[in-house]
Design an enzyme around this catalytic site. Structure first.
Site, PDB file in Angstrom:
ATOM      1  N   TYR A  14       0.803  -1.222   0.000  1.00  0.00           N
ATOM      2  CA  TYR A  14       0.000   0.000   0.000  1.00  0.00           C
ATOM      3  C   TYR A  14       0.839   1.276   0.000  1.00  0.00           C
ATOM      4  CZ  TYR A  14      -3.550  -3.351   1.517  1.00  0.00           C
ATOM      5  OH  TYR A  14      -4.391  -4.432   1.593  1.00  0.00           O
ATOM      6  N   HIS A  19      -4.837   5.793  -0.903  1.00  0.00           N
ATOM      7  CA  HIS A  19      -5.319   5.641   0.468  1.00  0.00           C
ATOM      8  C   HIS A  19      -4.207   5.893   1.501  1.00  0.00           C
ATOM      9  CE1 HIS A  19      -9.129   4.927   2.162  1.00  0.00           C
ATOM     10  NE2 HIS A  19      -9.007   3.677   2.536  1.00  0.00           N
ATOM     11  N   TYR A  64      -4.091  -0.977  10.197  1.00  0.00           N
ATOM     12  CA  TYR A  64      -4.850  -0.956   8.953  1.00  0.00           C
ATOM     13  C   TYR A  64      -5.977   0.067   9.085  1.00  0.00           C
ATOM     14  CZ  TYR A  64      -2.118  -4.768   7.115  1.00  0.00           C
ATOM     15  OH  TYR A  64      -1.067  -5.528   6.675  1.00  0.00           O
ATOM     16  N   ASN A  66      -9.212   0.576   8.621  1.00  0.00           N
ATOM     17  CA  ASN A  66     -10.521   0.490   9.269  1.00  0.00           C
ATOM     18  C   ASN A  66     -10.469   0.459  10.789  1.00  0.00           C
ATOM     19  OD1 ASN A  66     -11.437   0.423   6.673  1.00  0.00           O
ATOM     20  ND2 ASN A  66     -12.392  -1.588   6.789  1.00  0.00           N
ATOM     21  N   ASN A 112     -13.680   5.352   6.067  1.00  0.00           N
ATOM     22  CA  ASN A 112     -13.725   4.355   7.136  1.00  0.00           C
ATOM     23  C   ASN A 112     -12.680   4.594   8.228  1.00  0.00           C
ATOM     24  OD1 ASN A 112     -15.882   2.951   6.037  1.00  0.00           O
ATOM     25  ND2 ASN A 112     -14.587   1.547   4.882  1.00  0.00           N
TER      26      ASN A 112
END
Length: 216
Positions: A14, A19, A64, A66, A112
């Protein structure tokens, strides 16, 4: 003292994705301050520096996206800080690409990571800096879009947005949120008004309506 949190996902998969713009902003701020964000604490990688007279802790949650709130709650509880001393930087799909939105407080919207932070803190009374990534994708393509890499055209636009987000965070700490909003919020482009068809204005000069004089 301020806590500056960048939201993102850990791991090379990532690393350079939309994001993770929050992580990228924290890395740039750390470089500007000459500090390293490499200590594992509070379920996060953290680093400490100073902006003006304020001690600043830079945070990259490792939970992470969320579950970002778990990490943020731990560090806020440990230092017993009011929410106003927290600044969160993150990507926002609902804002045009490269635009910034800075707010003093407010709901989490559709993000989120922010939803998790607000839920865990039981408060939305903290400044946030949102970096726009666009909004043209369909909802079913959203996950693929936000964790996707940057296109060649996006790189300079988002690099500039991240730089301004970092400057905005520094401005909040050195001055206040209102100053940062005034200086760094992207202004909405006003659409030019179409001129309505109007009859020509009557000539109001002295000679209007008079016959032209002739001289022999």
């Amino acid at each position: 003292m301020y806590i500056v949190v960048g939201l993102g996902n850990p791991g090379k998969k990532y690393e350079n994705t939309r994001h993770n713009l929050g992580f990228i902003a924290i890395d740039q701020l750390a470089e500007a301050l000459g500090v390293r964000v490499d200590r594992l604490k509070f379920k996060s990688l953290i680093g400490e520096g100073r902006i003006g007279t304020e001690k600043v802790i830079l945070v990259k949650p490792q939970t992470y996206m969320n579950l970002s709130g778990d990490a943020v709650r731990e560090i806020m509880d440990f230092y017993k800080l009011d929410p106003e001393r927290l600044i969160v930087i993150y990507d926002d799909f609902d804002i045009p690409e490269g635009h910034l939105r800075i707010r003093k407080s407010g709901s989490a919207g559709t993000h989120n990571g922010m939803r998790s932070v607000v839920y865990q803190l039981k408060s939305d009374r903290f400044p946030r800096i949102r970096i726009g990534t666009g909004g043209s994708q369909k909802k079913e393509d959203l996950i693929r879009f936000v964790v996707g890499g940057f296109t060649k055209e996006e790189v300079p636009v988002l690099e500039d947005a991240v730089t301004k987000a970092v400057q905005a965070a520094e401005c909040i700490i050195r001055e206040d949120v209102e100053s940062a909003m005034t200086k760094y919020n992207t202004k909405k482009q006003k659409k030019p008004r179409k001129k309505a068809d109007r009859p020509p204005k009557p000539d109001t000069s002295d000679t209007a309506g008079k016959e032209e004089e002739t001289h022999e």
